[in-house]
Scaffold this active site. Structure first.
Site, PDB file in Angstrom:
ATOM      1  N   ARG A  64       0.833  -1.221   0.000  1.00  0.00           N
ATOM      2  CA  ARG A  64       0.000   0.000   0.000  1.00  0.00           C
ATOM      3  C   ARG A  64       0.861   1.261   0.000  1.00  0.00           C
ATOM      4  O   ARG A  64       0.373   2.359  -0.246  1.00  0.00           O
ATOM      5  CB  ARG A  64      -0.958  -0.008   1.203  1.00  0.00           C
ATOM      6  CG  ARG A  64      -1.903   1.186   1.268  1.00  0.00           C
ATOM      7  CD  ARG A  64      -3.143   0.946   2.133  1.00  0.00           C
ATOM      8  NE  ARG A  64      -2.851   0.252   3.369  1.00  0.00           N
ATOM      9  CZ  ARG A  64      -2.310   0.799   4.466  1.00  0.00           C
ATOM     10  NH1 ARG A  64      -2.017   2.085   4.481  1.00  0.00           N
ATOM     11  NH2 ARG A  64      -2.083   0.075   5.541  1.00  0.00           N
ATOM     12  N   TYR A 115     -15.132  18.827 -15.317  1.00  0.00           N
ATOM     13  CA  TYR A 115     -15.592  17.434 -15.333  1.00  0.00           C
ATOM     14  C   TYR A 115     -16.592  17.216 -14.199  1.00  0.00           C
ATOM     15  O   TYR A 115     -16.360  17.643 -13.067  1.00  0.00           O
ATOM     16  CB  TYR A 115     -14.374  16.513 -15.176  1.00  0.00           C
ATOM     17  CG  TYR A 115     -14.739  15.099 -14.853  1.00  0.00           C
ATOM     18  CD1 TYR A 115     -15.552  14.357 -15.710  1.00  0.00           C
ATOM     19  CD2 TYR A 115     -14.305  14.495 -13.672  1.00  0.00           C
ATOM     20  CE1 TYR A 115     -15.906  13.053 -15.402  1.00  0.00           C
ATOM     21  CE2 TYR A 115     -14.645  13.187 -13.363  1.00  0.00           C
ATOM     22  CZ  TYR A 115     -15.459  12.482 -14.227  1.00  0.00           C
ATOM     23  OH  TYR A 115     -15.812  11.193 -13.914  1.00  0.00           O
ATOM     24  N   ASP A 189      -6.056  19.848 -14.243  1.00  0.00           N
ATOM     25  CA  ASP A 189      -6.430  18.539 -14.767  1.00  0.00           C
ATOM     26  C   ASP A 189      -6.044  18.531 -16.244  1.00  0.00           C
ATOM     27  O   ASP A 189      -6.637  19.235 -17.061  1.00  0.00           O
ATOM     28  CB  ASP A 189      -7.936  18.309 -14.567  1.00  0.00           C
ATOM     29  CG  ASP A 189      -8.365  16.895 -14.966  1.00  0.00           C
ATOM     30  OD1 ASP A 189      -7.740  16.317 -15.867  1.00  0.00           O
ATOM     31  OD2 ASP A 189      -9.350  16.399 -14.390  1.00  0.00           O
ATOM     32  N   LYS A 214      -7.765   7.496 -19.532  1.00  0.00           N
ATOM     33  CA  LYS A 214      -8.093   8.048 -20.866  1.00  0.00           C
ATOM     34  C   LYS A 214      -6.922   7.891 -21.843  1.00  0.00           C
ATOM     35  O   LYS A 214      -6.527   6.793 -22.136  1.00  0.00           O
ATOM     36  CB  LYS A 214      -8.518   9.507 -20.721  1.00  0.00           C
ATOM     37  CG  LYS A 214      -9.486   9.766 -19.561  1.00  0.00           C
ATOM     38  CD  LYS A 214     -10.772   8.971 -19.661  1.00  0.00           C
ATOM     39  CE  LYS A 214     -11.751   9.427 -18.564  1.00  0.00           C
ATOM     40  NZ  LYS A 214     -12.753   8.445 -18.226  1.00  0.00           N
TER      41      LYS A 214
END
Ligand code: PLP
Length: 398
Positions: A64, A115, A189, A214
């Site tokens: 982790r 977004y 972003d 994406k």
């Protein structure tokens, strides 16, 4: 793909010649070269790593905290963006980590057409009383300047450029300077542009966020995110957010994303050329009332995109006759284009964005977002133009 040289990463200690982003996409994040060394960093499936004793401090520790496959992808994205990257379980996990850089009682300025996930997350945090959110038009410097001046305390100026799905272009350098004058942290972003077309850190931003799902991954088979920062303190805050909120990337997804990056320059070159071509053709279709793509000279973001980006990207948005019903008819009539959400893959997708209940109201009901893939542009046009004819039946109904 313009071959602009912006990275300072040397090819090897022996040569200081910087590599172009298109080359970095192929070479960054490879294991050290040696006899029989692996060309690709393998998928590391260890949940823990041998440490202890004197190794304890330097070891990866636990799955982790870190993972060798993450490190390979982080190296590649970091070198492409000109900062240091951390990968997250999704683009939203990355957005969330970056938004949490602003402490409780701080303010986040968000583009009015950002977004929808970013809107929903910041709205949720505001509803819980943790932060104040101010939507701003990031194409209007005066409006952002006034909003910053009216904001007291820790502030995060969130930028997205081009925005999803309005394709509005923000002047990142000017906005970063404005934000810094007011002591704000500036995050961008960069999902739509990718580091191949735009490098926000170089333009003055502090933090870059990606939905790696994406363009970077590029094959619609991975959900992943990344945050890039340039200073150690920000990186440490993001890393501790990842470790303790636990939104860590899967090693297999990480491997696939890095494999996707290897062909990003080629995919993007093809997709954005087709996007610009389709945008021009769409202007003349009788069912189309507006075309948004920064490549078009009449697009409001054209001049800024031409100066700030090295390409106009592969997303196009159109508005059509017949309102939402007209747009839905187009989506129902496509055969090659895939009616689906998401973007940036090799396959072309089409979606009416307001079908999502949380889409910002500034997005028109009849807006269709087109994510242009790498198929033959003539096939794409034939399918899209026949589907657009379906909207004509709805002409005059709104
Ligand atoms: N940022 C932008 C601009 C996006 O388009 C998306 C997803 O569509 C995200 C962030 C969130 O990414 P993910 O779906 O990988 O969580």
């Amino acid at each position: 793909m313009p071959d602009n040289v912006s990275s300072t990463t040397p090819l090897s200690p022996a040569t200081a010649t910087p590599l172009s982003p298109a080359t970095l996409a192929v070479v960054a994040g490879r294991p050290p070269r040696g006899l029989d060394s692996e060309l690709n960093t393998p998928v590391s499936l260890s949940a823990t790593f041998v440490g202890g004793g004197s190794l304890g401090q330097a070891s990866l520790g636990y799955g982790r905290f870190a993972n060798p496959t993450w490190v390979a992808l982080e190296t590649a994205i970091g070198e492409l963006e000109g900062g240091r990257a951390l990968v997250f379980a999704s683009g939203m996990a990355a957005v969330s980590a970056a938004v949490h850089l602003v402490p409780a009682d701080g303010t986040v300025l968000v583009p009015h057409g950002a977004y929808n996930g970013t809107h929903s997350l910041t709205g949720l945090l505001a509803a819980q009383g943790r932060i104040t959110v101010r939507p701003v038009d990031i194409t209007d410097l005066d409006e952002v300047r006034a909003a910053l001046a009216a904001t007291a305390g820790p502030t995060l100026l969130w930028l997205e450029s081009p925005t999803n799905p309005l394709l509005e272009v923000a002047d990142i350098a000017a906005l970063a300077a404005l934000g810094h004058e007011h002591g704000a942290v500036v995050a961008v972003d960069n999902t739509f542009a990718t580091p191949l077309l735009q490098q926000p850190l170089e333009l003055g931003a502090d933090v870059v966020v990606h939905s790696v799902t994406k363009f970077l991954s590029g094959h619609s088979d991975v959900v992943l995110g990344a945050v890039v920062a340039r200073d150690e303190a920000t990186l440490a805050a993001l890393s501790s957010h990842r470790t303790f909120h636990g939104a860590i990337a899967g090693p297999l997804e990480t491997f696939l994303a890095l494999r996707g990056i290897r062909t990003l320059p080629l995919r993007l070159e093809r997709s954005q050329a087709s996007a610009a071509d389709l945008a021009r053709r769409l202007l003349a279709h009788p069912a189309v009332t507006r075309v948004r793509h920064p490549s078009l000279p009449q697009d409001p973001g054209h001049a800024l995109a031409a100066s700030q980006m090295s390409g106009f990207g592969a997303l196009v948005a159109i508005e059509v006759v017949g309102g939402a019903a007209g747009a839905d008819a187009v989506v129902d009539a496509v055969a090659l284009w895939v009616p689906a959400t998401s973007l940036g893959g090799v396959e072309s997708l089409i979606e009416r964005r307001r079908r999502h209940g949380n889409e910002p109201a500034v997005v028109p009901e009849d807006l269709l977002r087109l994510s242009v893939g790498v198929e033959d542009v003539e096939d794409l046009w034939r399918d899209l133009s026949q589907a657009l004819d379906a909207a004509l039946a709805h002409r005059g109904t709104v």
